[in-house]
Design an enzyme around this catalytic site. Structure first.
Site, PDB file in Angstrom:
ATOM      1  N   ASP A  41       0.811  -1.225   0.000  1.00 12.95           N
ATOM      2  CA  ASP A  41       0.000   0.000   0.000  1.00 12.95           C
ATOM      3  C   ASP A  41       0.840   1.269   0.000  1.00 12.95           C
ATOM      4  OD1 ASP A  41       1.027  -0.085   2.547  1.00 12.95           O
ATOM      5  OD2 ASP A  41      -0.861   0.377   3.554  1.00 12.95           O
ATOM      6  N   HIS A 246      31.059  -0.410  -4.964  1.00  8.99           N
ATOM      7  CA  HIS A 246      29.715   0.081  -4.671  1.00  8.99           C
ATOM      8  C   HIS A 246      29.206  -0.493  -3.346  1.00  8.99           C
ATOM      9  CE1 HIS A 246      28.993   1.023  -9.210  1.00  8.99           C
ATOM     10  NE2 HIS A 246      29.589   2.014  -8.580  1.00  8.99           N
ATOM     11  N   ASP A 263      32.036   7.957  -0.216  1.00  7.52           N
ATOM     12  CA  ASP A 263      31.548   8.410  -1.527  1.00  7.52           C
ATOM     13  C   ASP A 263      30.083   8.748  -1.342  1.00  7.52           C
ATOM     14  OD1 ASP A 263      30.808   8.863  -4.162  1.00  7.52           O
ATOM     15  OD2 ASP A 263      32.004   7.218  -4.968  1.00  7.52           O
ATOM     16  N   ASP A 274      28.835  15.102  -6.272  1.00  7.83           N
ATOM     17  CA  ASP A 274      29.395  13.746  -6.219  1.00  7.83           C
ATOM     18  C   ASP A 274      30.806  13.862  -5.644  1.00  7.83           C
ATOM     19  OD1 ASP A 274      30.021  11.104  -6.542  1.00  7.83           O
ATOM     20  OD2 ASP A 274      29.672  11.029  -8.700  1.00  7.83           O
ATOM     21  N   HIS A 355      38.035   1.424 -12.621  1.00  2.00           N
ATOM     22  CA  HIS A 355      36.894   2.207 -13.106  1.00  2.00           C
ATOM     23  C   HIS A 355      37.385   3.438 -13.847  1.00  2.00           C
ATOM     24  CE1 HIS A 355      37.507   5.148  -9.856  1.00  2.00           C
ATOM     25  NE2 HIS A 355      37.640   4.111  -9.033  1.00  2.00           N
ATOM     26  N   HIS A 359      32.971  11.231 -15.086  1.00  7.13           N
ATOM     27  CA  HIS A 359      31.679  11.155 -15.763  1.00  7.13           C
ATOM     28  C   HIS A 359      31.011  12.517 -15.661  1.00  7.13           C
ATOM     29  CE1 HIS A 359      29.476  11.050 -11.911  1.00  7.13           C
ATOM     30  NE2 HIS A 359      30.353  10.143 -11.499  1.00  7.13           N
ATOM     31  N   HIS A 366      25.221  10.307 -13.013  1.00  7.17           N
ATOM     32  CA  HIS A 366      25.945  10.010 -14.247  1.00  7.17           C
ATOM     33  C   HIS A 366      25.125  10.652 -15.364  1.00  7.17           C
ATOM     34  CE1 HIS A 366      27.451   6.817 -11.540  1.00  7.17           C
ATOM     35  NE2 HIS A 366      28.589   7.041 -12.175  1.00  7.17           N
ATOM     36  N   GLU A 384      37.809  11.341 -10.362  1.00  2.00           N
ATOM     37  CA  GLU A 384      37.766  10.427  -9.220  1.00  2.00           C
ATOM     38  C   GLU A 384      38.711   9.227  -9.366  1.00  2.00           C
ATOM     39  OE1 GLU A 384      34.002   8.162  -9.042  1.00  2.00           O
ATOM     40  OE2 GLU A 384      33.281   9.513 -10.602  1.00  2.00           O
ATOM     41  N   TYR A 388      43.029   0.580  -5.221  1.00  2.00           N
ATOM     42  CA  TYR A 388      42.406  -0.424  -4.367  1.00  2.00           C
ATOM     43  C   TYR A 388      43.352  -1.621  -4.278  1.00  2.00           C
ATOM     44  CZ  TYR A 388      38.791   2.644  -6.069  1.00  2.00           C
ATOM     45  OH  TYR A 388      38.081   3.769  -6.426  1.00  2.00           O
ATOM     46  N   ARG A 397      40.151   6.562  -2.635  1.00  2.00           N
ATOM     47  CA  ARG A 397      39.647   7.283  -3.810  1.00  2.00           C
ATOM     48  C   ARG A 397      39.394   8.728  -3.408  1.00  2.00           C
ATOM     49  NH1 ARG A 397      35.775   4.101  -5.107  1.00  2.00           N
ATOM     50  NH2 ARG A 397      33.890   5.167  -4.333  1.00  2.00           N
ATOM     51  N   GLU A 399      37.639  12.446  -5.039  1.00  2.00           N
ATOM     52  CA  GLU A 399      36.767  12.901  -6.133  1.00  2.00           C
ATOM     53  C   GLU A 399      36.276  14.324  -5.888  1.00  2.00           C
ATOM     54  OE1 GLU A 399      32.592  11.483  -8.296  1.00  2.00           O
ATOM     55  OE2 GLU A 399      33.132  10.718  -6.311  1.00  2.00           O
TER      56      GLU A 399
END
Length: 429
Positions: A41, A246, A263, A274, A355, A359, A366, A384, A388, A397, A399
């Site tokens: 609901d 992520h 992040d 970001d 990565h 972006h 993105h 960024e 790792y 990292r 950014e």
């Protein structure tokens, strides 16, 4: 909406630019986003279609925009349809736009209720030669759900099969990527709120706190400053969690001697920041942590310098890869003689930096943009780089968000601490 009114100039300007690129005698139709069920609901919190918002500023479900600049009836050249409120909706869901409020927000003068849409559209669409439909053509999106625009397209083709159907997305891809002064200011606001949350967190973090407690501090600061909330699911990754790109569980205890990879960023008026930072849980980097941090920071600075008008996407990422390779050799993670023999299609640096570096950023985190068009003045891009190291349980990292300007660029996050010594000083103040 929590954010302050934006005014209608941005959206009036955006519609003018959009219709100027339509073929002669064309009608364009835009839908607000679907409402998605969360359980038996409840719906998920509504998030507006970014293209619809870009053209209207209307942040409400069940809304439709029709643009027909060559319509023989001037009354219907620019029309907005809204869900009509009533006492029941007002009590159970709260306030909805009045017609006057929608005019003030969007700059569109002809406002009708949604139940009038079918009749009005039918009286004008047969005079148009082309029908522009807006589908999601972001190349990061995989189409699995028949969203509202796709359903509308199927219905229109059944009713009006002999019209020529055109795509709005290529026009918006060119327009949305170049940010106006108002959009830059809204993005800067999101960055500023993010800065304040980061400063708050620097004073809060210590051994023994949990990742979710840090998330709560961030959320508090975001909402306190009228942000919609998080621009994306926040990553608060302590220790070995930082090697998961992520990671969003945010449920572990932050331990003495670890680094936390943050992040997260604020969304304000649908425009996104970001940010990524990496900080020591106990307020002091170890020698090795500092070596890796400094390497990432050097890559960030060199990569940022390349974000200028005319830079080509693939060339940029290849150059950043070369810089990163040199840093990884310096850290003892790669060997120079192995790099000299590497397969150029599978460069060795990707073992530790897997990565992309940048972006586009805007209404989507993105943001919608071409991978094949050189960077332009007015583009906002993230920068960024990260390293790792699974065998060391260490991920770092950094950014920032970079606006391309005539003859250079401007760091929209220049006021957010990044110097490791400043971070240590703030944590130990």
């Amino acid at each position: 909406m929590k954010y302050l009114p934006i005014g209608d100039q941005l959206f009036t300007f955006n519609r003018k630019n959009f219709v100027s690129r339509l073929k002669s005698n064309s009608i364009a139709i835009f839908q607000s986003n679907d409402e998605f069920p969360r359980n038996g609901d409840q719906n998920f919190i509504f998030k507006q279609n970014p293209d619809f918002f870009y053209l209207t500023g209307i942040d409400q479900e069940q809304s439709i925009l029709v643009l027909y600049p060559d319509c023989p009836n001037p009354l219907y050249r620019e029309v907005l349809f809204l869900r009509q409120t009533n006492d029941h909706i007002a009590i159970w869901e709260g306030h909805k736009y009045t017609k006057d409020e929608a005019r003030e927000t969007s700059g569109i003068q002809q406002i009708y209720w949604l139940h009038e849409y079918e009749n009005i559209l039918h009286t004008i669409i047969n005079y148009a030669d082309n029908i522009y439909i807006n589908t999601n053509e972001n190349d990061r999106y995989v189409h699995t759900v028949p969203y509202r625009d796709m359903r509308m397209l199927e219905e229109l083709k059944k009713k009006y099969p002999l019209h020529h159907y055109e795509r709005s997305a290529p026009i918006l891809r060119d327009l949305r990527v170049v940010k106006s002064d108002v959009e830059i200011a809204l993005t800067q606001k999101a960055c500023d709120i993010t800065r304040d949350a980061f400063l708050r967190v620097l004073k809060f973090v210590k051994p023994g706190v949990t990742e979710y407690e840090i998330e709560a501090e961030i959320t508090h600061e975001f909402l306190r400053q009228r942000a919609t909330g998080h621009a994306y699911n926040p990553i608060i990754a302590s220790g070995k969690n930082a090697i998961v790109l992520h990671y969003i569980d945010n449920n572990q205890v932050c331990k003495d001697g670890e680094v936390i990879l943050f992040d997260w960023a604020a969304e304000y008026a649908n425009y996104n920041a970001d940010m990524t930072r990496s900080i020591p849980v106990n307020g002091r980097f170890t020698k090795r942590q500092r070596e890796v941090y400094d390497a990432v920071w050097r890559v960030l600075r060199e990569a940022t310098a390349m974000l200028v008008e005319g830079t080509v996407w693939n060339d940029y990422h290849e150059e950043v890869g070369k810089i990163m390779t040199s840093e990884l050799i310096g850290l003892g993670l790669l060997k120079k003689h192995e790099v000299e023999k590497q397969d150029p299609k599978m460069p060795l640096y990707k073992k530790y930096f897997m990565h992309g570096t940048s972006h586009h950023l805007g209404l989507d985190v993105h943001d919608y943009a071409s991978r094949y068009k050189p960077f332009e003045v007015g583009n906002i891009l993230t920068c960024e780089p990260g390293i790792y190291i699974p065998e060391e349980g260490l991920g770092i990292r950094l950014e920032n968000d970079i606006l391309i300007t005539p003859g250079g660029n401007r760091d929209l996050m220049a006021q957010i601490p990044i110097d490791p010594e400043e971070i240590e000083q703030l944590m130990n103040a």
